[in-house]
Design a protein around this motif. Sequence first.
Motif, PDB file in Angstrom:
ATOM      1  N   MET A 180       0.888  -0.943   0.108  1.00  0.00           N
ATOM      2  CA  MET A 180      -0.015  -0.031   0.159  1.00  0.00           C
ATOM      3  C   MET A 180       0.863   1.132   0.050  1.00  0.00           C
ATOM      4  N   MET A 232     -11.836   1.710  -2.801  1.00  0.00           N
ATOM      5  CA  MET A 232     -11.017   2.493  -1.878  1.00  0.00           C
ATOM      6  C   MET A 232      -9.715   2.629  -2.164  1.00  0.00           C
ATOM      7  N   GLY A 233      -9.217   1.963  -3.367  1.00  0.00           N
ATOM      8  CA  GLY A 233      -7.828   1.876  -3.680  1.00  0.00           C
ATOM      9  C   GLY A 233      -7.070   0.591  -3.223  1.00  0.00           C
ATOM     10  N   PHE A 273     -15.551  -2.828   8.936  1.00  0.00           N
ATOM     11  CA  PHE A 273     -15.153  -1.449   9.101  1.00  0.00           C
ATOM     12  C   PHE A 273     -14.813  -1.025   7.330  1.00  0.00           C
ATOM     13  N   HIS A 274     -14.958  -1.823   6.596  1.00  0.00           N
ATOM     14  CA  HIS A 274     -14.656  -1.440   5.221  1.00  0.00           C
ATOM     15  C   HIS A 274     -13.177  -0.738   5.079  1.00  0.00           C
ATOM     16  N   VAL A 275     -12.062  -1.405   5.749  1.00  0.00           N
ATOM     17  CA  VAL A 275     -10.982  -0.756   5.797  1.00  0.00           C
ATOM     18  C   VAL A 275     -10.462  -0.415   4.608  1.00  0.00           C
ATOM     19  N   GLY A 276     -10.529  -1.290   3.350  1.00  0.00           N
ATOM     20  CA  GLY A 276     -10.277  -0.624   2.018  1.00  0.00           C
ATOM     21  C   GLY A 276      -9.107  -1.387   1.584  1.00  0.00           C
ATOM     22  N   ILE A 277      -8.321  -2.386   2.353  1.00  0.00           N
ATOM     23  CA  ILE A 277      -7.143  -2.986   1.727  1.00  0.00           C
ATOM     24  C   ILE A 277      -7.243  -3.660   0.606  1.00  0.00           C
ATOM     25  N   SER A 326      -6.304   2.610   7.947  1.00  0.00           N
ATOM     26  CA  SER A 326      -6.709   1.184   8.028  1.00  0.00           C
ATOM     27  C   SER A 326      -5.526   0.254   8.598  1.00  0.00           C
ATOM     28  N   ILE A 327      -4.155   0.593   7.683  1.00  0.00           N
ATOM     29  CA  ILE A 327      -3.137  -0.087   8.165  1.00  0.00           C
ATOM     30  C   ILE A 327      -2.687   0.248   9.482  1.00  0.00           C
ATOM     31  N   LEU A 368      -4.249  -8.742  -4.224  1.00  0.00           N
ATOM     32  CA  LEU A 368      -3.449  -9.022  -2.936  1.00  0.00           C
ATOM     33  C   LEU A 368      -3.939 -10.073  -1.953  1.00  0.00           C
ATOM     34  N   TYR A 394       0.548   4.388  -2.506  1.00  0.00           N
ATOM     35  CA  TYR A 394       0.330   5.540  -2.211  1.00  0.00           C
ATOM     36  C   TYR A 394       1.185   6.131  -1.414  1.00  0.00           C
ATOM     37  N   PRO A 431      -7.586   7.101   3.966  1.00  0.00           N
ATOM     38  CA  PRO A 431      -8.043   5.876   4.774  1.00  0.00           C
ATOM     39  C   PRO A 431      -7.285   4.740   4.766  1.00  0.00           C
ATOM     40  N   ILE A 432      -6.664   4.406   3.840  1.00  0.00           N
ATOM     41  CA  ILE A 432      -6.039   3.077   3.566  1.00  0.00           C
ATOM     42  C   ILE A 432      -4.993   3.251   4.570  1.00  0.00           C
ATOM     43  N   TYR A 447      -6.259   8.714  -0.501  1.00  0.00           N
ATOM     44  CA  TYR A 447      -6.037   7.252   0.090  1.00  0.00           C
ATOM     45  C   TYR A 447      -5.632   7.276   1.485  1.00  0.00           C
ATOM     46  N   PRO A 488     -10.251   4.293  10.128  1.00  0.00           N
ATOM     47  CA  PRO A 488      -9.985   3.488   9.042  1.00  0.00           C
ATOM     48  C   PRO A 488     -11.234   3.508   8.027  1.00  0.00           C
ATOM     49  N   GLY A 489     -10.980   3.311   6.710  1.00  0.00           N
ATOM     50  CA  GLY A 489     -11.820   2.995   5.593  1.00  0.00           C
ATOM     51  C   GLY A 489     -12.938   3.982   5.535  1.00  0.00           C
ATOM     52  N   PHE A 490     -14.327   3.300   5.533  1.00  0.00           N
ATOM     53  CA  PHE A 490     -15.416   4.242   5.534  1.00  0.00           C
ATOM     54  C   PHE A 490     -15.888   4.869   6.623  1.00  0.00           C
ATOM     55  N   LEU A 491     -15.073   4.507   7.910  1.00  0.00           N
ATOM     56  CA  LEU A 491     -15.187   5.481   8.921  1.00  0.00           C
ATOM     57  C   LEU A 491     -14.445   6.804   9.009  1.00  0.00           C
TER      58      LEU A 491
END
Lengths: 231, 382, 635
Positions: free
Chosen positions: A65, C318-319, C309-313, A166-167, C324, A69, A162-163, A160, A147-150
């Motif tokens: 990731m 979401m990219g 949570f739709h973290v998107g990885i 998330s990580i 992966l 990004y 949110p990514i 990007y 993270p993400g949608f939150l």
Amino acid sequence: MSAIDSHGSPPTAAGGKGPLWSRMKHAHHFRNHDEEFDACKLGMWLFLTTEVLLFSGLFVAYAIMRMKYPQAFTNGSHYLDWRWGGLNTIVLLLSSFTMAYSIRNAQMNKQGWLKFNLAFTVLCGALFLVIKFTLEYAPKWAQGKRPGFLFSYPNAQDPYEPIWWSIYYSATGIHATHVLIGMGLITYLFLRSLKGTYGPKHYTGVEVVGLYWHLVDLIWIFLFPLLYLIH
Amino acid sequence: MTHAALIPSLLSPADAVQRFMFRRPGSSPVTHESDWMFMYIFWLSTAIFIGLMALMAYWVLKYRWKPGQPLIRSRSHNTPLEITWTVIPTIVLVTMFFQGFRIYAKQQTPVSGAIVMQVTAMKWSWSIMYPNGAGTSETTRNGAVDIPVFLMPEDTPIKLEMISEDVIHSFWIPDFRFKQDVFPNRKTTYSFRADPLAPDEHDNPDIPYPNREMWLFCAEYCGDNHSEMAGIIRIVPKDVYAKWSSDPWGDMAPAQIGQKLWAGRGCNACHTVDGGANTGPSWKNLAGYESTYTDGTTAVLDSNHIRDSILNPGAKVRTGFTNQMPSYAGRLTEKEINAIIAYLNSISDKGQNMGVAPVAPAGEAMAIAPAPAPPPPAGDGH
Amino acid sequence: MSTIDTHGPHDSHAAHGHDDHGHGGHHHEGSYLTPRGGLFSTIWSWMTTVDHKKLGVMYLTAVLTLFFVGGVAALAVRAELWAPNRAVSETQPDGTVKTTIKGQLFNIGVPTEVTKVDPATGKPVLDAQGNEVKEWKRVESLNSGNQTYNRIMTLHGAIMVFMVIIPSIPAALGNFFLPIMLGAKDVAFPRLNLLSWWVYVFGSVFAVASVIVGGVDTGWTFYTPYSTMTDAGHWRVVAMVAGAFILGFSSILTGLNFIVTVHKLRAPGMGWFDMPLFVWAIYATAIIQVLATPVIGITLLMLIFERLFHVGIFDPRMGGDPVLFQHFFWFYSHPVVYVMILPGMGVASELIAVHAHKRLFGYRAIAFASLGIAGVSFIVWGHHMFTAEGELAAAVFSALTFLVAIPTAVKVFNWLGTLYKAHISINTPMCYALSFLFLFSIGGLTGLPLATLSTDMHLHDSYFVVAHFHYVMMGSTLIAFVGGIHHWWPKMFGRMYNDTWGIIGCVLVFIGFNVTFFTQFFLGTRGMPRRYASYVDEFTIFHQISTVGSWILALGFLITLFNLLHSLVAGKKAPPNPWGGLTLEWSVESPPSEHNFHHEPLVTHGPYAFDEVVPFHRTPEEFPLPPKPVGGGHH
């Protein structure tokens, strides 16, 4: 884990003499105490291997990731305060030291120091979590750095981000879970040490939990620069 | 191998096996090589397998043992033999890898000067946009659904650029012996050059000109109607393709075009036209009716509303449904959207008279639940 | 062995404790199966046991039960594929045309809000205000029928992979026999072993719960983004993925336990190359379990985060990168293919050596091949994605994949070489071993066109793949598992089953299996994609042959099951060494006593040295060969 099996059988010789640790017997299916000790250590090393592989999955996700990004990751890292991360690093390193020292204490039969060091290690773990949750997670979450949608931070510079969060939350969250489990195990050691369970001939439990705690520390040593110190 | 050589009596046994294996010969130059590769592996494996099993059967029968017989002393190993049976397979496997890689490189190499077409995959249909911006106008019935028919010129390099609307799909034309996954976040390509048609080749006898029809399947699991996500690739003579691609719709009425689009662009995957239940609202008696939406509003479905729902499906979702529909913005021309509006009106008893005769419901498929009581025939209803 | 002393054949007094190796009068605890106390205390003692044998039996029971569930799902899948979907229009008496979908056997419908209709009048029911009353009904449609199929197909895959094949041989047979074959009293960490069992139960409950509340339609591979989008708002996918995640823990802990056991608890005199090949295979398997399972752990965890949570990885919107996920998934799941097949190879080695009464040809080659396969298994995952990844990656993974074929071929040649000048008893275990050789050869050879890039472009995700992996997973692993059950049944439960019915069951399974799955190779080459609820008409005849095969297969398994269960109540008592095996489990009573050995055994010969150990004019069955005690003392 190995800790479950590491402490041998409870003493069988009723009314035996000497401190508790000297009366602990090895489990019946081992030939002697050394064999049991070696087996437990080998088991714990294998388990640590699985832990390393678990986190390596996260590190690979991080690497890919970040490659895709880079800007989001640089921005994200700048939202973190390296001073809190640095303080947490010091706290964990200190706890690793006291953990290592408690093994030495058990070997040298210094029961008072053993209890003190175990308790100190647990407190360091707790301090780490307190810093993490109250000073890092809570304010960021409140600002919408989620993270993400939150994710709802209004001043994001990169689509990007949110990514990145998330990580960040996955990695530190899973690490924090490991800290919590480690604290539970060390608390268990501490309670048993109050009865004098560990001593020169019987310190397998302290040794293997110590190995686990060092790994938790080591993972943080990797996480800290990767999350806080990138440009 | 040409398609003329299909007469069974001329087949050698090896060809007959190959025919049984693949149903029919590959349809592009590189498929003949990859089929050769497969048959090479097949015959080699068959020989090895029969050899091994014959030895096994022979030894099992010969060395049966009854209790009481003495045991013979045996060798624990035989190093030269073991090295031999390690090295020989290694050599065979290395050559197999290089052969496979050589042909794979040919499969992957895009042909220069190819006609580029855009493929869109979605749950659960394929659509192809031709260089002139049009889609296909032909559909055919397959099992329980109507599937699109895509015309492709013979002996012409074609390059498909593929993208998915939703999940991962895989574009597989078995007669080209090749498949490629289709992703939602990056384009992949599929190149081929169909073998020239033989003059007497008529897979579909109803069509006056020579044609070869082959299946298009989705090969990556994508949900409910994964198995209905098929299409037909019809290889046609170059001049037929040229004429068709200049005017795909001909003089069809708008509502008829709309019906074709319903069947050919994936609308039928979720919308029935006879009132039956499905993922999306049935189109029967929809235009001109009032409906309620999940945001609590109600509205009458007029032409503008239909257009909005095609281009931005998530804006208003009818109660009882969740939005599963991708936006069709950029994938339908205004003319095609008008045709769909005309079709919806033609199958609604409150539909506007769009100046065309109503189209008989084509999609009797898709419905198990009994349709509501049939409405009176459409007319000047308002 | 020096203990070939005075006694003759054993059949008359064999079952419990032949007291004949010079230590008369010392205690016998009785078999591990002997109940201690009343019913409830017996059940409690099983639930909390740390005895590897009881845990092995419990795993065996659970695995066979889930195998039954997964098998019923498989029969349902085959039945649904008897005919393709098609729409049939009929003119009703009132003149309207009604269209129905034929060819869908199972269709549970989807809950939908519809207008309530009065059945008497056929008109909508109106409430006080004159509005139509709505109600929720399960409405059947083409989609819902296909969805039912997809859920059954997922159920079959997930149960068979995560809950049956992975734990089958290692957790059931491995738990029971690995310590005994090593001459140990138990595994290294017995309490951890109990924990693994309960984790396995817990994980299975999660997965089964998700099925009870409606099932999951993701396929057992959980590919994103489908798995993160389907069934939005429902917890079933999360429950199923969490179940797989938890089952992974059980797998890791069992593997870890076995590695330490092999390293630390071998009996005196047993060097690494004196270990039975079953132990080698379980050891190689355990290494893979320990090294690969954590990666699926983190992958499934991230998938759960993605769902919740739709973290998107993994989410392209979401990219994130859906491929992966495939890399992560197959980095585990390819090695796990060898977690499934290596133990099967180990069982096959035992069956062939013992029932051919011959030294295994090339013992060391087989042992090293196991380790070699385990090693290579980690670098071939990309061959599951030839149609999804770049050309360079595909070429590299194709080349590496061919590497696996070499040790595999070596093993087959060695098993075959063992049959040469052997002393072969034709009985049920040997029939399964020969079936294994036949089916595994087909499974292995059909891997070649899948490893070859140009042909895989056609065969990938087709029925060819389905047939190929069933030949490997079921035709090899499960056949070896059932063969192993027959081989060790007398030892585990102290009863002999009926050999004739055993062979009949084996032959039916063999025929049914080939009819079911050999047909599917042709379906694949002719262009039938996998995971299809329906198909185009031209495939019908192949699907029907395959479905008939599945019935023969089911009949074979039912006969086998009945035969085994019947032996528990009516079988002859088993002697300690019914087959003439030389490994340590045949030197203890049938069934073994609670601590396996009365004395620590001393190993003085190789596991398959039949011609050295069994003297002329004697049959192997006459020699239970009790292990030589160490130092003569009790333990």
